[in-house]
Motif scaffolding. Structure first.
Motif, PDB file in Angstrom:
ATOM      1  N   SER A   1      -2.993  15.793   8.717  1.00  0.00           N
ATOM      2  CA  SER A   1      -1.873  15.079   9.318  1.00  0.00           C
ATOM      3  C   SER A   1      -2.307  14.301  10.560  1.00  0.00           C
ATOM      4  O   SER A   1      -1.969  13.124  10.732  1.00  0.00           O
ATOM      5  CB  SER A   1      -0.768  16.075   9.677  1.00  0.00           C
ATOM      6  OG  SER A   1       0.264  15.460  10.406  1.00  0.00           O
ATOM      7  N   GLN A   2      -3.067  14.944  11.410  1.00  0.00           N
ATOM      8  CA  GLN A   2      -3.528  14.301  12.643  1.00  0.00           C
ATOM      9  C   GLN A   2      -4.464  13.128  12.346  1.00  0.00           C
ATOM     10  O   GLN A   2      -4.420  12.101  13.031  1.00  0.00           O
ATOM     11  CB  GLN A   2      -4.203  15.338  13.539  1.00  0.00           C
ATOM     12  CG  GLN A   2      -3.235  16.360  14.106  1.00  0.00           C
ATOM     13  CD  GLN A   2      -3.932  17.570  14.707  1.00  0.00           C
ATOM     14  OE1 GLN A   2      -5.158  17.648  14.730  1.00  0.00           O
ATOM     15  NE2 GLN A   2      -3.152  18.534  15.190  1.00  0.00           N
ATOM     16  N   ASN A   3      -5.308  13.285  11.319  1.00  0.00           N
ATOM     17  CA  ASN A   3      -6.228  12.205  10.957  1.00  0.00           C
ATOM     18  C   ASN A   3      -5.484  10.951  10.487  1.00  0.00           C
ATOM     19  O   ASN A   3      -5.985   9.829  10.616  1.00  0.00           O
ATOM     20  CB  ASN A   3      -7.194  12.669   9.863  1.00  0.00           C
ATOM     21  CG  ASN A   3      -8.214  13.672  10.377  1.00  0.00           C
ATOM     22  OD1 ASN A   3      -8.472  13.746  11.574  1.00  0.00           O
ATOM     23  ND2 ASN A   3      -8.791  14.443   9.475  1.00  0.00           N
ATOM     24  N   ILE A   4      -4.285  11.156   9.921  1.00  0.00           N
ATOM     25  CA  ILE A   4      -3.474  10.029   9.459  1.00  0.00           C
ATOM     26  C   ILE A   4      -2.670   9.426  10.612  1.00  0.00           C
ATOM     27  O   ILE A   4      -2.176   8.307  10.517  1.00  0.00           O
ATOM     28  CB  ILE A   4      -2.536  10.491   8.314  1.00  0.00           C
ATOM     29  CG1 ILE A   4      -3.367  10.885   7.084  1.00  0.00           C
ATOM     30  CG2 ILE A   4      -1.533   9.431   7.927  1.00  0.00           C
ATOM     31  CD1 ILE A   4      -2.552  11.451   5.955  1.00  0.00           C
ATOM     32  N   GLY A   5      -2.570  10.159  11.705  1.00  0.00           N
ATOM     33  CA  GLY A   5      -1.800   9.670  12.844  1.00  0.00           C
ATOM     34  C   GLY A   5      -0.434  10.297  12.966  1.00  0.00           C
ATOM     35  O   GLY A   5       0.448   9.777  13.649  1.00  0.00           O
TER      36      GLY A   5
ATOM     37  N   PRO B   1       0.827  -1.205   0.000  1.00  0.00           N
ATOM     38  CA  PRO B   1       0.000   0.000   0.000  1.00  0.00           C
ATOM     39  C   PRO B   1       0.867   1.264   0.000  1.00  0.00           C
ATOM     40  O   PRO B   1       2.094   1.173   0.002  1.00  0.00           O
ATOM     41  CB  PRO B   1      -0.754  -0.134   1.328  1.00  0.00           C
ATOM     42  CG  PRO B   1       0.270  -0.753   2.246  1.00  0.00           C
ATOM     43  CD  PRO B   1       1.019  -1.730   1.376  1.00  0.00           C
ATOM     44  N   TYR B   2       0.208   2.434   0.014  1.00  0.00           N
ATOM     45  CA  TYR B   2       0.927   3.687   0.211  1.00  0.00           C
ATOM     46  C   TYR B   2       1.522   3.719   1.615  1.00  0.00           C
ATOM     47  O   TYR B   2       0.945   3.181   2.564  1.00  0.00           O
ATOM     48  CB  TYR B   2      -0.020   4.883   0.087  1.00  0.00           C
ATOM     49  CG  TYR B   2      -0.480   5.206  -1.321  1.00  0.00           C
ATOM     50  CD1 TYR B   2       0.427   5.596  -2.300  1.00  0.00           C
ATOM     51  CD2 TYR B   2      -1.835   5.156  -1.651  1.00  0.00           C
ATOM     52  CE1 TYR B   2      -0.005   5.911  -3.579  1.00  0.00           C
ATOM     53  CE2 TYR B   2      -2.273   5.466  -2.928  1.00  0.00           C
ATOM     54  CZ  TYR B   2      -1.356   5.844  -3.881  1.00  0.00           C
ATOM     55  OH  TYR B   2      -1.790   6.153  -5.149  1.00  0.00           O
ATOM     56  N   SER B   3       2.658   4.374   1.751  1.00  0.00           N
ATOM     57  CA  SER B   3       3.199   4.627   3.086  1.00  0.00           C
ATOM     58  C   SER B   3       2.409   5.769   3.726  1.00  0.00           C
ATOM     59  O   SER B   3       1.639   6.475   3.064  1.00  0.00           O
ATOM     60  CB  SER B   3       4.679   5.010   3.006  1.00  0.00           C
ATOM     61  OG  SER B   3       4.835   6.300   2.435  1.00  0.00           O
ATOM     62  N   LYS B   4       2.624   5.967   4.994  1.00  0.00           N
ATOM     63  CA  LYS B   4       1.932   7.048   5.701  1.00  0.00           C
ATOM     64  C   LYS B   4       2.296   8.412   5.098  1.00  0.00           C
ATOM     65  O   LYS B   4       1.441   9.288   4.941  1.00  0.00           O
ATOM     66  CB  LYS B   4       2.292   7.016   7.190  1.00  0.00           C
ATOM     67  CG  LYS B   4       1.485   7.974   8.052  1.00  0.00           C
ATOM     68  CD  LYS B   4       1.857   7.871   9.528  1.00  0.00           C
ATOM     69  CE  LYS B   4       1.330   6.589  10.129  1.00  0.00           C
ATOM     70  NZ  LYS B   4       1.532   6.575  11.620  1.00  0.00           N
ATOM     71  N   LEU B   5       3.558   8.591   4.724  1.00  0.00           N
ATOM     72  CA  LEU B   5       3.985   9.858   4.122  1.00  0.00           C
ATOM     73  C   LEU B   5       3.348  10.047   2.746  1.00  0.00           C
ATOM     74  O   LEU B   5       2.904  11.151   2.405  1.00  0.00           O
ATOM     75  CB  LEU B   5       5.509   9.897   4.003  1.00  0.00           C
ATOM     76  CG  LEU B   5       6.080  11.155   3.338  1.00  0.00           C
ATOM     77  CD1 LEU B   5       5.774  12.406   4.161  1.00  0.00           C
ATOM     78  CD2 LEU B   5       7.590  11.020   3.118  1.00  0.00           C
ATOM     79  N   GLU B   6       3.316   8.990   1.946  1.00  0.00           N
ATOM     80  CA  GLU B   6       2.707   9.092   0.617  1.00  0.00           C
ATOM     81  C   GLU B   6       1.230   9.468   0.733  1.00  0.00           C
ATOM     82  O   GLU B   6       0.731  10.318  -0.025  1.00  0.00           O
ATOM     83  CB  GLU B   6       2.856   7.765  -0.124  1.00  0.00           C
ATOM     84  CG  GLU B   6       4.289   7.472  -0.535  1.00  0.00           C
ATOM     85  CD  GLU B   6       4.490   6.052  -1.030  1.00  0.00           C
ATOM     86  OE1 GLU B   6       5.454   5.822  -1.801  1.00  0.00           O
ATOM     87  OE2 GLU B   6       3.693   5.169  -0.661  1.00  0.00           O
TER      88      GLU B   6
ATOM     89  N   ASP C   1      13.105   8.624  10.304  1.00  0.00           N
ATOM     90  CA  ASP C   1      12.561   7.861  11.423  1.00  0.00           C
ATOM     91  C   ASP C   1      11.071   8.188  11.532  1.00  0.00           C
ATOM     92  O   ASP C   1      10.328   7.954  10.605  1.00  0.00           O
ATOM     93  CB  ASP C   1      13.331   8.147  12.702  1.00  0.00           C
ATOM     94  CG  ASP C   1      14.760   7.602  12.630  1.00  0.00           C
ATOM     95  OD1 ASP C   1      14.956   6.585  11.934  1.00  0.00           O
ATOM     96  OD2 ASP C   1      15.665   8.188  13.244  1.00  0.00           O
ATOM     97  N   GLN C   2      10.634   8.792  12.623  1.00  0.00           N
ATOM     98  CA  GLN C   2       9.231   9.162  12.764  1.00  0.00           C
ATOM     99  C   GLN C   2       9.027  10.678  12.777  1.00  0.00           C
ATOM    100  O   GLN C   2       8.005  11.177  13.265  1.00  0.00           O
ATOM    101  CB  GLN C   2       8.639   8.535  14.027  1.00  0.00           C
ATOM    102  CG  GLN C   2       8.538   7.022  13.962  1.00  0.00           C
ATOM    103  CD  GLN C   2       7.739   6.550  12.755  1.00  0.00           C
ATOM    104  OE1 GLN C   2       6.624   7.016  12.512  1.00  0.00           O
ATOM    105  NE2 GLN C   2       8.302   5.607  11.992  1.00  0.00           N
TER     106      GLN C   2
END
Length: 410
Positions: free
Chosen positions: A255-259, A179-184, A218-219
Motif C-alpha cells: 500500500s505504501q509503495n503505491i502511495g 490505466p488501472y486506478s490506484k485502488l485497482e 474520496d481518498q
C-alpha cells in the motif's frame, strides 16, 4: 465505423474493486477452461494444421470434502470436474481422442495447482462434451453439404471457413480501459504478491484461495480479504495469528509503495478464535470443501471485477481463440486501450461491438473515449483513429499470444 469521443474526467467519489485469487473455485474454472482450450488448439494445430472448432467455456468445478485440524489436512471426498462444452472429434478420416486428452489435461492442471492431491482418490472427472453445432444448419438439400453441418467433424479445410476469412461468430462486445486506478493496482498487487512463488517459498502455510475486496471513498482506502492457511504447516492458533500478522505487514508495505498511507485493513473477519472456526484448509482452497466454481463468474480479462468501470459479463476463458468474439474482442479492447495510454498518455475506454457473420477485423461499431485530452487538438483525435484502425488489423496476433501463454485472462 470508429467513433472518437473526448470527455472530461473527474475521479468518482467512490469505487470498489474485487479480485478472486488463483485458488478461488471460479478462477480455477476459468484457468482450467483456458488450459484445455490452449492445449486442444495447439494439439490440433500441430496434428492437422489448424485450430479446430471447440469451446470449453462452460467448465465447472464442484467441491469435495475435507478433514482439517492443526498440523493435518486431507480430502475425504473428491473434487468433481465438469468438462462441459463442444469440440471437434475428428478431422477428415482421423479421429481425435478428445475425451482422453481433456481428462488427462484436467488432471495435470489440478495436480499442478495442488501438489498434495492424489489423482486416484481426490479427483473425479465428468465428461459432458457435445458435437452439435449452433442453429443455422437445415436439412434442405442445398444446406446439407455446407460447413455448418460439419462444424465439429470437418472433412477438410473447406469446413473451416475462418481460415479463408475471419468472421464474427456472434453478436457481442468487448470492452477495455486504461490505466488501472490506484485502488485497482492495490488489489492486484496484494493478490499477486501473496500468491507468488517467491512469497510461498518462505510462507508455505498460505493457500491460494485469496479473495480481496477494495474500496475507496474520496481518498480513504479500505481492503478486506480472506487468506486461507494450509493445515499441514500450521500447528496452533498462535501460529495462525502470527501468519496473518505477517501477511498484513506485507500488505501495508504494498500500500505504501503505491502511495496509500491511510489503508483500513481487515483480514479473515469471519474467524472465531474461541471456537477455532478458522480459514484453515487441507489444500488452500474452498474447492476442497463444498464450494463450486464456474467459468465467467470471476475476474474479468484484466484480472479484476470493477463494477464502477466499463466491463462486460462475458466469460472469455475456454472460448475458441480464433474467432469467438466474447474472447477476441474483450482481449483486443483491453490491449488497444493499454496501447493508446502507452503511446499517447491518455486515459481511455475502448468498446468493440460485433455483428454475427461480419468481418472480424471490421467491428460493427468501435467507440473510443478519451479522457482529459486536449479538446482543441483535432490532429490528436485523427492520430488515435488511425492507430486504432491499425490495431484492429492486428487482431489475429491475439490468437498467437493466447496459444503462446502470453496473455492472462483471469
Amino acid at each position: 465505423m470508429i467513433y472518437i469521443h473526448k470527455k472530461e474526467s473527474s475521479e468518482p467519489e467512490y469505487e470498489f474493486v474485487e479480485r478472486k485469487g488463483l485458488g478461488h473455485p471460479d478462477t480455477l474454472s476459468d484457468a482450467l477452461a483456458e488450459f484445455l482450450s490452449v492445449n486442444y488448439s495447439n494439439y490440433t494445430l500441430k496434428n492437422f494444421g489448424a485450430v479446430l472448432h471447440h469451446n470449453f467455456d462452460k467448465v465447472g468445478l464442484l467441491g469435495g470434502a475435507s478433514f482439517v485440524k492443526f498440523g493435518e489436512g486431507y480430502l475425504t471426498k473428491p473434487i468433481r470436474v465438469l468438462i462441459n462444452g463442444r469440440a471437434s472429434t475428428k478431422f477428415g478420416d482421423k479421429n481425435i481422442p478428445v475425451e482422453d486428452l481433456l481428462k488427462s489435461w484436467a488432471s495435470e492442471f489440478l495436480l499442478n495447482k495442488f501438489r498434495n492431491l492424489i489423482k486416484e482418490s481426490d479427483l473425479e472427472i465428468h465428461y459432458n462434451l457435445s458435437t452439435q453445432s449452433s442453429p443455422g444448419k437445415t436439412e434442405d438439400f442445398k444446406s446439407t453439404n455446407t460447413p455448418r453441418k460439419f462444424w465439429f467433424e470437418p472433412r477438410n479445410f473447406d469446413d473451416l471457413p475462418e481460415i479463408k476469412k475471419l468472421f464474427s461468430n456472434d453478436t457481442s462486445l468487448g470492452v477495455g480501459y486504461a490505466p488501472y486506478s490506484k485502488l485497482e493496482k492495490l488489489v492486484l498487487d496484494i493478490e499477486e504478491t501473496l500468491n507468488s512463488e517467491i512469497f510461498k517459498k518462505d510462507h508455505q502455510w498460505i493457500g491460494s484461495d485469496i479473495k480481496i475486496m477494495g474500496t475507496r471513498h474520496d481518498q480513504q482506502f479500505g481492503v478486506t480479504l480472506c487468506i486461507p492457511q494450509i493445515a499441514n504447516y500450521v500447528h496452533s492458533v498462535d501460529e495462525y495469528k502470527q501468519n496473518l500478522e505477517q501477511a498484513k505487514q506485507v500488505i501495508f508495505k504494498i500500500s505504501q509503495n503505491i502511495g496509500i498511507n491511510n489503508l483500513e485493513l481487515s483480514c479473515n473477519t469471519r474467524d472465531n478464535l474461541e471456537t477455532k472456526e478458522l480459514y484453515l484448509t487441507a489444500i488452500g482452497s474452498s474447492i476442497e470443501s463444498g464450494d463450486e466454481g464456474l467459468v465467467g463468474r470471476g475476474n474479468r480479462v484484466n484480472g479484476i471485477i470493477s463494477p464502477t468501470r466499463l466491463m462486460s459479463m462475458e466469460g472469455a476463458c475456454g472460448k475458441n481463440p480464433v474467432y469467438h468474439i466474447g474472447k477476441i474482442y474483450y482481449v483486443a479492447a483491453h490491449e488497444i486501450s493499454k496501447k493508446i495510454f502507452e503511446k499517447f498518455g491518455i486515459a481511455n475506454e475502448v468498446s468493440l461491438i460485433s455483428q454475427s457473420g461480419r468481418d472480424l477485423l471490421d467491428p460493427w461499431k468501435t467507440f473510443v473515449s478519451l479522457y482529459n485530452s486536449d479538446s482543441s487538438d483535432m490532429n490528436q483525435e485523427e492520430q488515435v483513429r488511425i492507430f486504432v484502425e491499425n490495431e484492429l488489423k492486428n487482431i489475429p496476433e491475439i490468437t498467437k499470444d493466447l496459444l503462446g501463454h502470453k496473455l492472462r485472462l483471469f
